[in-house]
Design an enzyme around this catalytic site. Structure first.
Site, mmCIF file in Angstrom:
data_model
loop_
_atom_site.group_PDB
_atom_site.id
_atom_site.type_symbol
_atom_site.label_atom_id
_atom_site.label_comp_id
_atom_site.label_asym_id
_atom_site.label_seq_id
_atom_site.Cartn_x
_atom_site.Cartn_y
_atom_site.Cartn_z
ATOM 1 N N ASN A 9 -10.359 -0.236 -0.515
ATOM 2 C CA ASN A 9 -8.907 -0.216 -0.336
ATOM 3 C C ASN A 9 -8.262 -0.887 -1.549
ATOM 4 O O ASN A 9 -8.373 -2.096 -1.728
ATOM 5 C CB ASN A 9 -8.553 -0.966 0.960
ATOM 6 C CG ASN A 9 -7.058 -1.023 1.223
ATOM 7 O OD1 ASN A 9 -6.242 -0.909 0.308
ATOM 8 N ND2 ASN A 9 -6.680 -1.223 2.477
ATOM 9 N N HIS A 39 -3.034 6.763 2.055
ATOM 10 C CA HIS A 39 -3.528 5.491 1.542
ATOM 11 C C HIS A 39 -4.936 5.256 2.067
ATOM 12 O O HIS A 39 -5.227 5.483 3.244
ATOM 13 C CB HIS A 39 -2.601 4.354 1.994
ATOM 14 C CG HIS A 39 -3.199 3.001 1.870
ATOM 15 N ND1 HIS A 39 -3.774 2.553 0.707
ATOM 16 C CD2 HIS A 39 -3.332 1.992 2.782
ATOM 17 C CE1 HIS A 39 -4.230 1.322 0.899
ATOM 18 N NE2 HIS A 39 -3.979 0.965 2.137
ATOM 19 N N CYS A 50 0.809 -1.224 0.000
ATOM 20 C CA CYS A 50 0.000 0.000 0.000
ATOM 21 C C CYS A 50 0.845 1.278 0.000
ATOM 22 O O CYS A 50 0.328 2.362 -0.279
ATOM 23 C CB CYS A 50 -0.958 -0.006 1.187
ATOM 24 S SG CYS A 50 -1.983 -1.490 1.262
#
Length: 317
Positions: free
Chosen positions: A273, A243, A119
């Site tokens: 996500n 993120h 990420c």
């Protein structure tokens, strides 16, 4: 020895993004597992996410996002001499995604490699691109974050299936007289490496939610250090785009940052996500919606499996 041309700075010239057509709502997930819309929104802040089709690959999505960024930059494929793809969800070990993406976009013989910092991958790749431009190793760089997390998620496990999604975001990086990408602050916590993992190619993604939550919500010093290294006070930021891991994490870090005037990226609500894709995807969508403008200063902060983290201040193209 010939010394290569060195640029005093690097900046993002353009952004682009891509999301699959298939929208999966919380109500859709409630049909196949013990969950509901209220439970999901209260814990991670997600209302819906995009899921790629069985035939849509990491490279396919990267080509879509990268092509849009390249078109928006005004550059031709021949003017790109380095391609970096940030991803942790390739289905094959080799070939890398970057060379495939470059070929499909008509970019001839560039340097091409992938970055796996999960990420935090886009921030790592962006810092590498900036260094390559400033050091003379490349003139213009295409940086893409692309993920197909749906391939690695157990869709009966509500601890992961409600969170992860698919998509891609891209940026073209080029030289500038004044820096438009600030110094990166990056690091890792390898002692917590098992907190997010895919054990092998027969396993699904697993996550120790509480461990990751506690670690991520304590990353505000990294964000503040990125501002300090760029010579920017948090009050000068027009946007904070971390993120898109979890809405509670995003808002916790934002409160500690003290960037009161900044628009906070909350793309997770409708995108889920998307790991390395989440920051460029969010930035591109925010620019498209007019939430940020060209010339604005934004702080980006990636964090995730490894555990790895990275942040820098950028100028919106």
């Amino acid at each position: 020895m010939r010394i290569p041309d060195i640029a005093p700075g690097a900046r993002i010239l353009a952004l682009g993004h891509y999301q699959p057509d298939n929208v999966v709502t919380n109500d859709d997930l409630a049909k196949t597992m013990d969950t509901n819309d209220e439970w999901i929104q209260s814990r991670v802040g997600i209302k819906e996410r995009r899921v790629a089709s069985a035939t849509e690959s990491v490279e396919d999505m990267a080509v879509q996002a990268g092509g849009k960024a390249l078109a928006a930059s005004g550059l031709t494929p021949d003017e790109i001499d380095l391609v970096i793809v940030a991803t942790c969800t390739l289905e094959t070990q080799i070939p890398n995604a970057a060379a495939v993406v470059a070929h499909r976009l008509g970019i001839k013989s560039p340097g091409a490699f992938d970055v796996n910092a999960a990420c935090a991958g886009f921030c790592y790749a962006l810092a590498t691109a900036s260094a390559a431009v400033r050091g003379g190793a490349a003139r213009n760089v295409l940086v893409v974050g692309s993920e197909k997390l749906s391939h690695w998620v157990d869709w009966t496990d509500r601890s992961t299936a409600v969170i992860f999604a698919d998509g891609a975001g891209a940026a073209v990086v080029g030289p500038t007289d004044t820096p438009g990408i600030g110094p990166v602050v990056w690091g890792s916590a390898g002692d917590k490496s098992e907190a997010i993992s895919i054990a092998d190619r027969t396993k699904f993604l697993s996550q120790e939610g509480q461990t990751v939550f506690r670690w991520a919500t304590a990353l505000h010093p990294v964000a503040l250090e990125a501002c300090a290294r760029a010579g920017v006070d948090p009050s000068e930021l027009a946007a904070f785009v971390p993120h898109q891991a979890n809405l509670r994490i995003i808002e916790a870090i934002a409160r500690k940052l003290g960037a009161d005037k900044a628009v906070i990226g909350r793309d997770i609500v409708t995108a889920g996500n998307t790991s390395a894709a989440s920051i460029p995807l969010a930035l591109s969508r925010m620019l498209e919606r007019g939430e940020v403008r060209s010339g604005d200063l934004a702080l980006i902060l990636g964090f995730g499996a490894g555990l790895t983290y990275a942040g820098q201040v950028i100028e919106i193209p």
